[in-house]
Write a protein that holds these residues in place. Structure first.
Motif, PDB file in Angstrom:
ATOM      1  N   SER A 165       0.820  -1.326  -0.116  1.00  0.00           N
ATOM      2  CA  SER A 165       0.026   0.068   0.105  1.00  0.00           C
ATOM      3  C   SER A 165       0.807   1.131   0.128  1.00  0.00           C
ATOM      4  CB  SER A 165      -0.730   0.073   1.258  1.00  0.00           C
ATOM      5  OG  SER A 165      -1.572   1.037   1.287  1.00  0.00           O
ATOM      6  N   PRO A 166       0.845   1.997  -1.098  1.00  0.00           N
ATOM      7  CA  PRO A 166       1.554   3.133  -1.091  1.00  0.00           C
ATOM      8  C   PRO A 166       1.099   4.110   0.032  1.00  0.00           C
ATOM      9  CG  PRO A 166      -0.277   3.322  -2.842  1.00  0.00           C
ATOM     10  CD  PRO A 166      -0.227   1.884  -2.084  1.00  0.00           C
ATOM     11  N   ARG A 167      -0.053   4.020   0.660  1.00  0.00           N
ATOM     12  CA  ARG A 167      -0.598   4.854   1.604  1.00  0.00           C
ATOM     13  C   ARG A 167       0.228   4.842   2.806  1.00  0.00           C
ATOM     14  NH1 ARG A 167      -7.146   4.364   0.601  1.00  0.00           N
ATOM     15  NH2 ARG A 167      -7.083   4.082  -1.520  1.00  0.00           N
ATOM     16  N   LEU A 168       1.063   3.900   3.070  1.00  0.00           N
ATOM     17  CA  LEU A 168       1.729   3.808   4.404  1.00  0.00           C
ATOM     18  C   LEU A 168       3.249   4.573   4.404  1.00  0.00           C
ATOM     19  CD1 LEU A 168       0.814  -0.003   5.092  1.00  0.00           C
ATOM     20  CD2 LEU A 168      -0.021   2.130   6.159  1.00  0.00           C
ATOM     21  N   ALA A 169       3.489   5.085   3.142  1.00  0.00           N
ATOM     22  CA  ALA A 169       4.619   5.734   2.898  1.00  0.00           C
ATOM     23  C   ALA A 169       5.013   6.648   4.034  1.00  0.00           C
ATOM     24  CB  ALA A 169       4.895   6.371   1.670  1.00  0.00           C
ATOM     25  N   THR A 170       4.143   7.462   4.671  1.00  0.00           N
ATOM     26  CA  THR A 170       4.394   8.417   5.733  1.00  0.00           C
ATOM     27  C   THR A 170       4.822   7.730   7.022  1.00  0.00           C
ATOM     28  OG1 THR A 170       2.973   9.824   4.674  1.00  0.00           O
ATOM     29  CG2 THR A 170       3.557  10.591   6.837  1.00  0.00           C
ATOM     30  N   GLU A 171       3.683   6.802   7.225  1.00  0.00           N
ATOM     31  CA  GLU A 171       4.047   5.971   8.502  1.00  0.00           C
ATOM     32  C   GLU A 171       5.683   5.209   8.570  1.00  0.00           C
ATOM     33  OE1 GLU A 171       2.867   5.635  11.317  1.00  0.00           O
ATOM     34  OE2 GLU A 171       3.705   3.741  12.110  1.00  0.00           O
ATOM     35  N   ARG A 172       5.916   4.799   7.453  1.00  0.00           N
ATOM     36  CA  ARG A 172       7.251   4.024   7.334  1.00  0.00           C
ATOM     37  C   ARG A 172       8.390   4.992   7.476  1.00  0.00           C
ATOM     38  NH1 ARG A 172       4.545   0.171   3.533  1.00  0.00           N
ATOM     39  NH2 ARG A 172       4.222   1.724   1.834  1.00  0.00           N
ATOM     40  N   MET A 173       8.136   6.225   6.915  1.00  0.00           N
ATOM     41  CA  MET A 173       9.133   7.219   7.404  1.00  0.00           C
ATOM     42  C   MET A 173       8.961   7.650   8.782  1.00  0.00           C
ATOM     43  SD  MET A 173      11.671   9.384   6.360  1.00  0.00           S
ATOM     44  CE  MET A 173      11.860   8.829   4.754  1.00  0.00           C
ATOM     45  N   ARG A 174       8.122   7.599   9.223  1.00  0.00           N
ATOM     46  CA  ARG A 174       7.915   7.846  10.626  1.00  0.00           C
ATOM     47  C   ARG A 174       9.039   6.879  11.440  1.00  0.00           C
ATOM     48  NH1 ARG A 174       5.576   7.568  15.344  1.00  0.00           N
ATOM     49  NH2 ARG A 174       5.012   5.550  14.815  1.00  0.00           N
ATOM     50  N   ILE A 175       8.640   5.647  11.290  1.00  0.00           N
ATOM     51  CA  ILE A 175       9.605   4.709  11.811  1.00  0.00           C
ATOM     52  C   ILE A 175      10.822   4.763  11.546  1.00  0.00           C
ATOM     53  CG2 ILE A 175       9.728   2.360  12.300  1.00  0.00           C
ATOM     54  CD1 ILE A 175       7.128   3.188  13.178  1.00  0.00           C
ATOM     55  N   PHE A 176      11.123   5.287  10.419  1.00  0.00           N
ATOM     56  CA  PHE A 176      12.612   5.542   9.702  1.00  0.00           C
ATOM     57  C   PHE A 176      13.204   6.508  10.858  1.00  0.00           C
ATOM     58  CE2 PHE A 176      15.710   7.943   7.329  1.00  0.00           C
ATOM     59  CZ  PHE A 176      16.697   6.884   7.021  1.00  0.00           C
ATOM     60  N   GLU A 177      12.485   7.528  11.195  1.00  0.00           N
ATOM     61  CA  GLU A 177      13.022   8.803  11.841  1.00  0.00           C
ATOM     62  C   GLU A 177      13.317   8.380  13.460  1.00  0.00           C
ATOM     63  OE1 GLU A 177      10.245  11.674  10.586  1.00  0.00           O
ATOM     64  OE2 GLU A 177      11.472  12.077   9.098  1.00  0.00           O
ATOM     65  N   LYS A 178      12.473   7.568  13.825  1.00  0.00           N
ATOM     66  CA  LYS A 178      12.793   6.883  15.233  1.00  0.00           C
ATOM     67  C   LYS A 178      13.792   6.009  15.398  1.00  0.00           C
ATOM     68  CE  LYS A 178       7.792   7.217  16.936  1.00  0.00           C
ATOM     69  NZ  LYS A 178       8.076   8.399  17.907  1.00  0.00           N
ATOM     70  N   THR A 179      14.384   5.261  14.370  1.00  0.00           N
ATOM     71  CA  THR A 179      15.454   4.238  14.171  1.00  0.00           C
ATOM     72  C   THR A 179      16.765   4.968  14.399  1.00  0.00           C
ATOM     73  OG1 THR A 179      13.992   3.082  12.672  1.00  0.00           O
ATOM     74  CG2 THR A 179      16.597   2.465  12.957  1.00  0.00           C
ATOM     75  N   ARG A 180      17.448   4.388  15.519  1.00  0.00           N
ATOM     76  CA  ARG A 180      18.859   4.778  15.756  1.00  0.00           C
ATOM     77  C   ARG A 180      19.863   3.991  14.983  1.00  0.00           C
ATOM     78  NH1 ARG A 180      16.154   8.467  17.545  1.00  0.00           N
ATOM     79  NH2 ARG A 180      17.172   9.163  15.629  1.00  0.00           N
ATOM     80  N   PRO A 181      21.052   4.753  14.846  1.00  0.00           N
ATOM     81  CA  PRO A 181      21.983   4.235  13.859  1.00  0.00           C
ATOM     82  C   PRO A 181      22.568   2.656  14.665  1.00  0.00           C
ATOM     83  CG  PRO A 181      22.528   6.484  13.631  1.00  0.00           C
ATOM     84  CD  PRO A 181      21.204   6.046  14.766  1.00  0.00           C
ATOM     85  N   GLY A 182      22.766   1.510  14.061  1.00  0.00           N
ATOM     86  CA  GLY A 182      23.161   0.338  14.795  1.00  0.00           C
ATOM     87  C   GLY A 182      22.052  -0.399  15.298  1.00  0.00           C
ATOM     88  N   GLU A 183      20.991  -0.125  15.209  1.00  0.00           N
ATOM     89  CA  GLU A 183      19.857  -1.171  15.764  1.00  0.00           C
ATOM     90  C   GLU A 183      19.725  -2.448  15.176  1.00  0.00           C
ATOM     91  OE1 GLU A 183      16.154   0.787  16.106  1.00  0.00           O
ATOM     92  OE2 GLU A 183      16.589   2.157  17.806  1.00  0.00           O
ATOM     93  N   ILE A 184      19.262  -3.220  15.809  1.00  0.00           N
ATOM     94  CA  ILE A 184      18.977  -4.602  15.199  1.00  0.00           C
ATOM     95  C   ILE A 184      17.327  -4.457  15.006  1.00  0.00           C
ATOM     96  CG2 ILE A 184      18.516  -7.039  15.208  1.00  0.00           C
ATOM     97  CD1 ILE A 184      21.367  -6.820  16.631  1.00  0.00           C
ATOM     98  N   ILE A 185      16.741  -4.683  13.823  1.00  0.00           N
ATOM     99  CA  ILE A 185      15.491  -4.727  13.630  1.00  0.00           C
ATOM    100  C   ILE A 185      14.880  -5.968  13.151  1.00  0.00           C
ATOM    101  CG2 ILE A 185      13.507  -3.478  12.168  1.00  0.00           C
ATOM    102  CD1 ILE A 185      15.268  -1.304  13.221  1.00  0.00           C
ATOM    103  N   PHE A 186      13.600  -6.153  13.463  1.00  0.00           N
ATOM    104  CA  PHE A 186      13.041  -7.447  13.197  1.00  0.00           C
ATOM    105  C   PHE A 186      11.612  -7.002  12.589  1.00  0.00           C
ATOM    106  CE2 PHE A 186      10.666 -11.536  14.731  1.00  0.00           C
ATOM    107  CZ  PHE A 186      10.816 -11.957  13.492  1.00  0.00           C
ATOM    108  N   ASP A 187      11.443  -7.154  11.303  1.00  0.00           N
ATOM    109  CA  ASP A 187      10.287  -6.810  10.397  1.00  0.00           C
ATOM    110  C   ASP A 187       9.630  -7.929  10.328  1.00  0.00           C
ATOM    111  OD1 ASP A 187       8.219  -5.809   8.776  1.00  0.00           O
ATOM    112  OD2 ASP A 187       9.833  -5.072   7.322  1.00  0.00           O
ATOM    113  N   MET A 188       8.324  -8.303  11.133  1.00  0.00           N
ATOM    114  CA  MET A 188       7.871  -9.631  11.339  1.00  0.00           C
ATOM    115  C   MET A 188       7.137  -9.917   9.734  1.00  0.00           C
ATOM    116  SD  MET A 188       6.413  -9.563  15.272  1.00  0.00           S
ATOM    117  CE  MET A 188       5.802 -11.270  15.193  1.00  0.00           C
ATOM    118  N   PHE A 189       6.386  -8.879   9.506  1.00  0.00           N
ATOM    119  CA  PHE A 189       5.470  -9.114   8.210  1.00  0.00           C
ATOM    120  C   PHE A 189       6.296  -8.322   7.195  1.00  0.00           C
ATOM    121  CE2 PHE A 189       3.293  -9.658  12.177  1.00  0.00           C
ATOM    122  CZ  PHE A 189       2.838 -10.789  12.291  1.00  0.00           C
TER     123      PHE A 189
END
Ligand SMILES: C[S@@+](CC[C@H](N)C(=O)[O-])C[C@H]1O[C@@H](n2cnc3c(N)ncnc32)[C@H](O)[C@@H]1O
Length: 331
Positions: A165-189
């Motif tokens: 869904s292209p409608r989630l682009a802003t939400e994805r950017m929001r999570i990107f902004e919260k992410t700190r360098p060096g983190e380990i991420i688990f994208d379950m889906f």
């Protein structure tokens, strides 16, 4: 029509002046006549040579397919004012009454939006484990694979085989902004990787799981396309992986069923790590049911949670919203 005649060398200055005064007649081509330029005007302008002249009408490009589509007047009010664009594919939701006009609607979209090459109508709701929908071809190419650009990344995907869904682009950017360098991420889906590939720009490592083989196939291609070599694609049921890794941040982008996977998310996050939970909820009570489920899942595991942020992500159905809850897990 009434026109102002000025020498060529003064034309640009006069054009700006006429626009500033709101007197330049819109929708006409300015005329050149030897050493002079003629501007069409809506009323006499003092200080200029005024003449009568004919002007060619400029063709205005329509902004919406609704301006050009030919459908009976009684169904015209039902024409949707928007549709999704994924790469060069348009996907429109048509009410039953408009389905028989699908071809002319599709052709009108192609005519107005030159970059769109294929138009489909939603043929069903998003359903099943893979969260895909049926599509009905309306016009243009019968191709469902496309290349979509979002948040500075390129995503190849097949709109008929994977969820996107292209409608989630802003939400994805929001999570990107919260992410700190060096983190380990688990994208379950993870789907084709719109979160995983984006977050990989900051994170140390992104584990990206999906049960749909097509999603993982495209995710692998998107890793290559974006050189996101710190993304680890995992094909399979996330239940088999959960608890086997420890992430700083877990993303649960499966709003329909995320509540069934809370245990897995909490077991996969480090003490003090963050979970981004998504759900669907009615307008009158957006969060309390989801919060109760989150607390209950934590209690069962002997953990506690701290809610960090709750928000509406986007409207989902009439009076229903896609919501997000961010929480920290204390172990
Ligand atoms: C709503 S889509 C989100 C995809 C992606 N995050 C995005 O934003 O486009 C949910 C994804 O979860 C996958 N999925 C559903 N159940 C799963 C499970 N048990 N394990 C792993 N993936 C699953 C589906 O195949 C689908 O691609």
């Amino acid at each position: 029509m009434l026109a102002v005649k000025v020498p060529k060398r003064e034309a640009e200055k006069v054009r700006r002046k006429l626009i500033e005064l709101g007197l330049l007649a819109k929708g006409y081509a300015v005329r050149r006549e030897g050493e002079f330029v003629l501007f069409p005007v809506t009323e006499p302008v003092e200080g200029f040579e005024l003449i009568e002249a004919d002007f060619e009408r400029l063709e205005r490009r329509p902004h919406s397919y609704r301006e050009v589509v030919e459908v009976p007047e009684n169904v015209r009010p039902l024409l949707p004012s928007s549709f999704d664009i994924i790469g060069d594919v348009a996907i429109i939701e048509l009410p039953e009454e408009l389905m028989s006009y699908g071809k002319v609607i599709g052709e009108a979209i192609l005519k107005v939006h030159r970059h769109i090459k294929a138009v489909f109508a939603k043929g069903s709701k998003v359903s099943g484990e893979y969260r895909v929908r049926e599509l009905v071809h309306l016009a243009g190419r019968r191709r469902t694979e496309t290349l979509h650009r979002e948040n500075g990344i390129r995503l190849k995907l097949d709109v008929a085989r994977v969820y996107f869904s292209p409608r989630l682009a802003t939400e994805r950017m929001r999570i990107f902004e919260k992410t700190r360098p060096g983190e380990i991420i688990f994208d379950m889906f993870a789907g084709v990787g719109p979160y995983a590939v984006l977050l990989a720009k900051k994170a140390k490592l992104v584990f990206a799981c999906d049960i749909n083989p097509w999603a993982i196939r495209y995710l692998e291609e998107n890793i290559r396309l974006n050189k996101a070599n710190n993304v680890v694609p995992i094909l399979g049921d996330v239940r088999k992986i959960a608890g086997k890794l420890e992430a700083d941040r877990v993303i649960m982008n499966l709003p329909k069923f995320a509540d069934r996977f809370l245990r897995e998310a909490m077991l996969s996050v480090k003490p003090g790590g963050i979970v981004h939970y998504y759900g669907f909820a009615p307008e009158e009570d957006l969060f309390s049911e989801h919060e109760a489920k989150i607390k209950a899942a934590a209690k069962e595991l002997g953990f506690t949670v701290k809610f960090l942020e709750k928000r509406k992500v986007r409207p989902y159905a009439p009076r229903q919203f896609n919501i997000a809850i961010d929480f920290k897990v204390m172990k």
